[in-house]
Design a protein around this motif. Structure first.
Motif, mmCIF file in Angstrom:
data_model
loop_
_atom_site.group_PDB
_atom_site.id
_atom_site.type_symbol
_atom_site.label_atom_id
_atom_site.label_comp_id
_atom_site.label_asym_id
_atom_site.label_seq_id
_atom_site.Cartn_x
_atom_site.Cartn_y
_atom_site.Cartn_z
ATOM 1 N N GLY A 145 0.824 -1.205 0.000
ATOM 2 C CA GLY A 145 0.000 0.000 0.000
ATOM 3 C C GLY A 145 0.852 1.246 0.000
ATOM 4 O O GLY A 145 2.088 1.190 0.011
ATOM 5 N N LYS A 193 -7.586 -0.123 -8.081
ATOM 6 C CA LYS A 193 -8.672 -0.850 -8.732
ATOM 7 C C LYS A 193 -9.928 -0.002 -8.594
ATOM 8 O O LYS A 193 -10.632 -0.075 -7.593
ATOM 9 C CB LYS A 193 -8.875 -2.223 -8.109
ATOM 10 N N PRO A 245 -6.916 4.736 -1.393
ATOM 11 C CA PRO A 245 -7.115 3.289 -1.332
ATOM 12 C C PRO A 245 -8.266 2.935 -0.388
ATOM 13 O O PRO A 245 -8.460 3.573 0.649
ATOM 14 C CB PRO A 245 -5.790 2.759 -0.771
ATOM 15 N N ALA A 246 -9.017 1.916 -0.758
ATOM 16 C CA ALA A 246 -10.138 1.402 0.049
ATOM 17 C C ALA A 246 -11.146 2.492 0.390
ATOM 18 O O ALA A 246 -11.717 2.502 1.465
ATOM 19 C CB ALA A 246 -9.617 0.734 1.318
ATOM 20 N N ALA A 247 -11.355 3.439 -0.523
ATOM 21 C CA ALA A 247 -12.273 4.553 -0.267
ATOM 22 C C ALA A 247 -13.349 4.631 -1.332
ATOM 23 O O ALA A 247 -13.203 4.107 -2.434
ATOM 24 C CB ALA A 247 -11.496 5.872 -0.223
ATOM 25 N N THR A 248 -14.436 5.319 -0.976
ATOM 26 C CA THR A 248 -15.539 5.597 -1.892
ATOM 27 C C THR A 248 -15.817 7.088 -1.820
ATOM 28 O O THR A 248 -15.772 7.673 -0.738
ATOM 29 C CB THR A 248 -16.803 4.813 -1.485
ATOM 30 N N ARG A 274 -15.404 4.037 -6.474
ATOM 31 C CA ARG A 274 -14.830 3.212 -5.414
ATOM 32 C C ARG A 274 -13.437 2.744 -5.843
ATOM 33 O O ARG A 274 -13.217 2.426 -7.006
ATOM 34 C CB ARG A 274 -15.729 2.012 -5.166
ATOM 35 N N ASN A 275 -12.524 2.710 -4.881
ATOM 36 C CA ASN A 275 -11.182 2.197 -5.122
ATOM 37 C C ASN A 275 -10.940 1.052 -4.140
ATOM 38 O O ASN A 275 -10.811 1.282 -2.941
ATOM 39 C CB ASN A 275 -10.133 3.295 -4.916
ATOM 40 N N SER A 276 -10.892 -0.163 -4.637
ATOM 41 C CA SER A 276 -10.621 -1.312 -3.773
ATOM 42 C C SER A 276 -9.152 -1.716 -3.831
ATOM 43 O O SER A 276 -8.777 -2.758 -3.302
ATOM 44 C CB SER A 276 -11.516 -2.498 -4.162
ATOM 45 N N GLY A 277 -8.330 -0.870 -4.438
ATOM 46 C CA GLY A 277 -6.904 -1.154 -4.549
ATOM 47 C C GLY A 277 -6.101 -0.638 -3.372
ATOM 48 O O GLY A 277 -6.647 -0.171 -2.368
ATOM 49 N N THR A 278 -4.775 -0.707 -3.519
ATOM 50 C CA THR A 278 -3.865 -0.315 -2.428
ATOM 51 C C THR A 278 -3.084 0.957 -2.741
ATOM 52 O O THR A 278 -2.178 1.316 -1.996
ATOM 53 C CB THR A 278 -2.864 -1.452 -2.138
ATOM 54 N N HIS A 335 -3.554 5.194 -4.446
ATOM 55 C CA HIS A 335 -4.534 6.218 -4.814
ATOM 56 C C HIS A 335 -4.715 6.287 -6.331
ATOM 57 O O HIS A 335 -3.842 5.881 -7.085
ATOM 58 C CB HIS A 335 -4.116 7.582 -4.256
#
Length: 177
Positions: free
Chosen positions: A21, A65, A122-125, A87-91, A93
């Motif tokens: 990350g 992602k 990362p991991a944000a919406t 949405r970003n489900s990656g590690t 930005h």
């Protein structure tokens, strides 16, 4: 001392087992107050300035992602807006770029805009909103968003057909979709 320059080396040691990350840290530089104490009857006021340098530590492998989570047309007394939930489900930005379209039916483009969105962590919406300045007459429309997440994946497109009805006086009090 004031006016002098110094080279500062910073080393980040990543603990074993740290998940991949992008991590952030910072180095703060702040001046020191003078060593002298106030004289009798004297009051000193110090203004301290703090400078910060942000440091990004990237633990490989990282990937972004991005995906379009939702897309809708909203309106209220303040106006008409397209809202695209990303949405970003990656590690790492992402810096998505959105091309927005509003069409009458599927032919005539009534409104369009290309915008670089805010950074998607990362991991944000996040919800990206586009204000539509031109009023739309009641009728059927097609809304579309094309999103380039700059993540090495193909461009993503989402379309929706909407029936646009005039607001009644009681609907001006809150959002309606």
């Amino acid at each position: 001392s004031s006016g002098q320059q110094r080279l500062v080396r910073v080393t980040a040691n990543v603990p074993e087992g740290t998940p991949p990350g992008v991590y952030t840290s910072a180095v703060f530089v702040q001046e020191r107050p003078p060593a002298r104490q106030p004289r009798k009857g004297e009051q000193l006021v110090y203004f301290r300035f703090r400078y910060v340098v942000t440091i990004y530590v990237i633990v490989q492998p990282v990937s972004g992602k991005g995906e379009i989570a939702d897309f809708l047309l909203t309106r209220d007394a303040r106006g008409l807006r397209l809202v695209c939930q990303l949405r970003n489900s990656g590690t790492r930005h992402l810096r998505p770029y959105i091309s927005w379209f509003v069409r009458s039916g599927t032919d005539e483009v009534l409104a369009e805009k290309n915008v670089e969105t805010t950074v998607l962590l990362p991991a944000a919406t996040t919800n990206e909103t586009l204000l539509i300045s031109n009023p739309l007459l009641p009728g059927d429309y097609e809304i579309e968003a094309q999103v380039d997440f700059h993540d090495g994946q193909p461009l993503q497109t989402i379309k929706s057909k909407v029936a646009f009805l005039p607001l009644t006086a009681s609907q001006y009090k809150g959002d309606i979709v």
